[in-house]
Design an enzyme around this catalytic site. Structure first.
Site, mmCIF file in Angstrom:
data_model
loop_
_atom_site.group_PDB
_atom_site.id
_atom_site.type_symbol
_atom_site.label_atom_id
_atom_site.label_comp_id
_atom_site.label_asym_id
_atom_site.label_seq_id
_atom_site.Cartn_x
_atom_site.Cartn_y
_atom_site.Cartn_z
ATOM 1 N N LYS A 14 0.703 -1.181 0.046
ATOM 2 C CA LYS A 14 -0.092 0.194 -0.038
ATOM 3 C C LYS A 14 0.807 1.297 -0.196
ATOM 4 O O LYS A 14 0.593 2.090 -0.822
ATOM 5 C CB LYS A 14 -0.931 -0.169 1.262
ATOM 6 C CG LYS A 14 -1.812 -1.160 1.237
ATOM 7 C CD LYS A 14 -2.923 -1.002 2.635
ATOM 8 C CE LYS A 14 -2.119 -0.962 3.967
ATOM 9 N NZ LYS A 14 -1.969 -2.689 4.365
ATOM 10 N N ARG A 89 -9.728 0.373 8.650
ATOM 11 C CA ARG A 89 -9.346 -1.072 9.246
ATOM 12 C C ARG A 89 -10.256 -1.737 9.910
ATOM 13 O O ARG A 89 -10.195 -2.969 10.124
ATOM 14 C CB ARG A 89 -8.198 -0.901 10.051
ATOM 15 C CG ARG A 89 -6.885 -1.183 9.176
ATOM 16 C CD ARG A 89 -5.597 -0.905 10.282
ATOM 17 N NE ARG A 89 -4.475 -1.678 10.084
ATOM 18 C CZ ARG A 89 -3.367 -1.316 9.271
ATOM 19 N NH1 ARG A 89 -3.197 0.136 8.946
ATOM 20 N NH2 ARG A 89 -2.293 -2.087 9.027
ATOM 21 N N ARG A 128 11.468 -6.291 4.638
ATOM 22 C CA ARG A 128 11.257 -4.884 5.058
ATOM 23 C C ARG A 128 11.737 -4.723 6.499
ATOM 24 O O ARG A 128 12.674 -3.664 6.714
ATOM 25 C CB ARG A 128 9.929 -4.544 4.938
ATOM 26 C CG ARG A 128 9.484 -2.779 5.185
ATOM 27 C CD ARG A 128 8.170 -2.506 4.813
ATOM 28 N NE ARG A 128 7.292 -2.810 6.012
ATOM 29 C CZ ARG A 128 6.010 -2.675 5.946
ATOM 30 N NH1 ARG A 128 5.410 -1.913 4.828
ATOM 31 N NH2 ARG A 128 5.144 -2.957 7.072
ATOM 32 N N ARG A 134 11.593 -1.249 11.574
ATOM 33 C CA ARG A 134 10.474 -1.536 11.965
ATOM 34 C C ARG A 134 10.229 -2.588 12.998
ATOM 35 O O ARG A 134 10.219 -3.836 12.454
ATOM 36 C CB ARG A 134 9.284 -1.395 11.106
ATOM 37 C CG ARG A 134 8.767 0.079 10.911
ATOM 38 C CD ARG A 134 7.542 -0.075 9.980
ATOM 39 N NE ARG A 134 6.559 -0.617 10.277
ATOM 40 C CZ ARG A 134 5.345 -0.485 9.682
ATOM 41 N NH1 ARG A 134 5.238 -0.049 8.302
ATOM 42 N NH2 ARG A 134 4.320 -1.498 9.768
ATOM 43 N N ARG A 146 -0.693 -9.866 13.133
ATOM 44 C CA ARG A 146 -1.157 -8.554 12.143
ATOM 45 C C ARG A 146 -2.230 -9.214 11.019
ATOM 46 O O ARG A 146 -3.100 -8.547 10.729
ATOM 47 C CB ARG A 146 0.111 -7.710 11.564
ATOM 48 C CG ARG A 146 0.392 -6.836 12.703
ATOM 49 C CD ARG A 146 1.785 -6.400 12.285
ATOM 50 N NE ARG A 146 2.103 -5.742 11.088
ATOM 51 C CZ ARG A 146 3.371 -5.315 10.629
ATOM 52 N NH1 ARG A 146 4.036 -5.969 10.805
ATOM 53 N NH2 ARG A 146 3.340 -4.663 9.204
HETATM 54 P P1 ADP Z 1 1.111 -2.630 7.709
HETATM 55 O O1 ADP Z 1 -0.023 -2.267 6.675
HETATM 56 O O2 ADP Z 1 2.213 -2.875 7.031
HETATM 57 O O3 ADP Z 1 0.655 -3.396 8.997
HETATM 58 P P2 ADP Z 1 0.970 0.200 8.914
HETATM 59 O O4 ADP Z 1 2.013 1.173 8.906
HETATM 60 O O5 ADP Z 1 -0.456 0.634 7.949
HETATM 61 O O6 ADP Z 1 1.439 -0.925 8.343
HETATM 62 O O7 ADP Z 1 0.453 -0.091 10.468
HETATM 63 C C1 ADP Z 1 1.127 -0.316 11.271
HETATM 64 C C2 ADP Z 1 0.382 -0.361 12.823
HETATM 65 O O8 ADP Z 1 -0.261 0.669 13.054
HETATM 66 C C3 ADP Z 1 -0.692 -1.501 12.598
HETATM 67 O O9 ADP Z 1 -0.292 -2.814 13.040
HETATM 68 C C4 ADP Z 1 -1.703 -0.802 13.589
HETATM 69 O O10 ADP Z 1 -1.420 -1.377 14.971
HETATM 70 C C5 ADP Z 1 -1.623 0.537 13.680
HETATM 71 N N1 ADP Z 1 -2.410 1.176 12.726
HETATM 72 C C6 ADP Z 1 -2.402 1.589 11.499
HETATM 73 N N2 ADP Z 1 -3.511 2.119 10.998
HETATM 74 C C7 ADP Z 1 -4.455 1.956 11.814
HETATM 75 C C8 ADP Z 1 -5.803 2.136 11.766
HETATM 76 N N3 ADP Z 1 -6.406 2.548 10.867
HETATM 77 N N4 ADP Z 1 -6.694 1.591 13.046
HETATM 78 C C9 ADP Z 1 -5.911 0.784 13.990
HETATM 79 N N5 ADP Z 1 -4.590 0.753 14.002
HETATM 80 C C10 ADP Z 1 -3.823 1.179 13.115
#
Ligand code: ADP
Length: 194
Positions: A14, A89, A128, A134, A146
């Site tokens: 994404k 999400r 990554r 990270r 996740r």
């Molecule tokens: P990825 O899609 O690779 O998991 P992100 O950077 O989008 O990476 O998200 C990392 C973490 O941030 C998620 O595992 C969650 O804990 C938190 N997070 C991100 N966006 C949301 C959201 N919209 N609602 C709840 N938690 C979120």
């Protein structure tokens, strides 16, 4: 206005594709993951609260992320459109987003859903983790969690947007330019006046 939800499991690509779409269509990129990580590095209260969820691969509470997005929408009232990356999400987040956008008369144009096999996701995330540092990309148990959280809480959004006729499945396997081209075709079909 062009408002796109870029959707898919962790590791679907994404962030990478959002960069390309942002430039091609001159949109504002809103990544809740990036916003949360910047709160963490700024050591804000919100960041400290979010970190405990993120480290375990759990979702940050809806109210926190919805509040962050609301502030950003208000700050960019002149935008040509937005790319929502990693948001919504949960169904609650999707409903809140619809309410905020519909109130401004600028609904979601489409949800672009990147489809990638589970084994490929784990491979990409571990890769990554080695370069980005990270924490949530370095532990296989956190990665698996996740993906499980995605299946349980986030994947139901496909049905939510399907019901609105706004879901577009995109094959997320292949090279970055190949996937970008598939996304572009879909976005162009959304914006086509023909
Ligand atoms: P990825 O899609 O690779 O998991 P992100 O950077 O989008 O990476 O998200 C990392 C973490 O941030 C998620 O595992 C969650 O804990 C938190 N997070 C991100 N966006 C949301 C959201 N919209 N609602 C709840 N938690 C979120």
């Amino acid at each position: 206005m062009l408002n796109l939800v870029l959707f898919g499991p962790p590791g679907a690509g994404k962030g990478t594709q959002a960069e390309f779409l942002t430039v091609s269509y001159q949109l504002i990129h809103l990544s809740t993951g990036d916003l949360l990580r910047s709160e963490i590095s700024g050591q804000t209260r919100l960041g400290l609260e979010a970190k405990s969820f993120m480290d375990k691969g759990e979702l940050v509470p809806d109210a926190v992320v919805i509040g962050m997005i609301k502030l950003k929408l208000e700050a960019h009232s002149e935008a040509r459109g937005f790319i929502f990356d990693g948001f919504p999400r949960t169904v609650e987040q999707a409903q809140a987003l619809d309410e905020m956008l519909n109130a401004g008369g600028m609904p979601i144009s489409g949800m672009l859903s990147l489809e990638v096999e589970r084994q490929e996701l784990i491979k990409r995330l571990l890769g990554r983790g080695m370069v980005s540092g990270r924490a949530d990309d370095q532990d296989q148990a956190v990665i698996e969690n996740r993906i499980n959280v995605y299946v349980e809480k986030t994947a139901p959004l496909i049905k939510y947007y399907e019901a609105q006729g706004k879901h577009f499945g995109i094959n997320g396997m292949g090279t970055i330019p190949e996937i970008a081209e598939r996304l572009k075709k879909t976005v162009d079909s959304l914006t086509c006046q023909c």
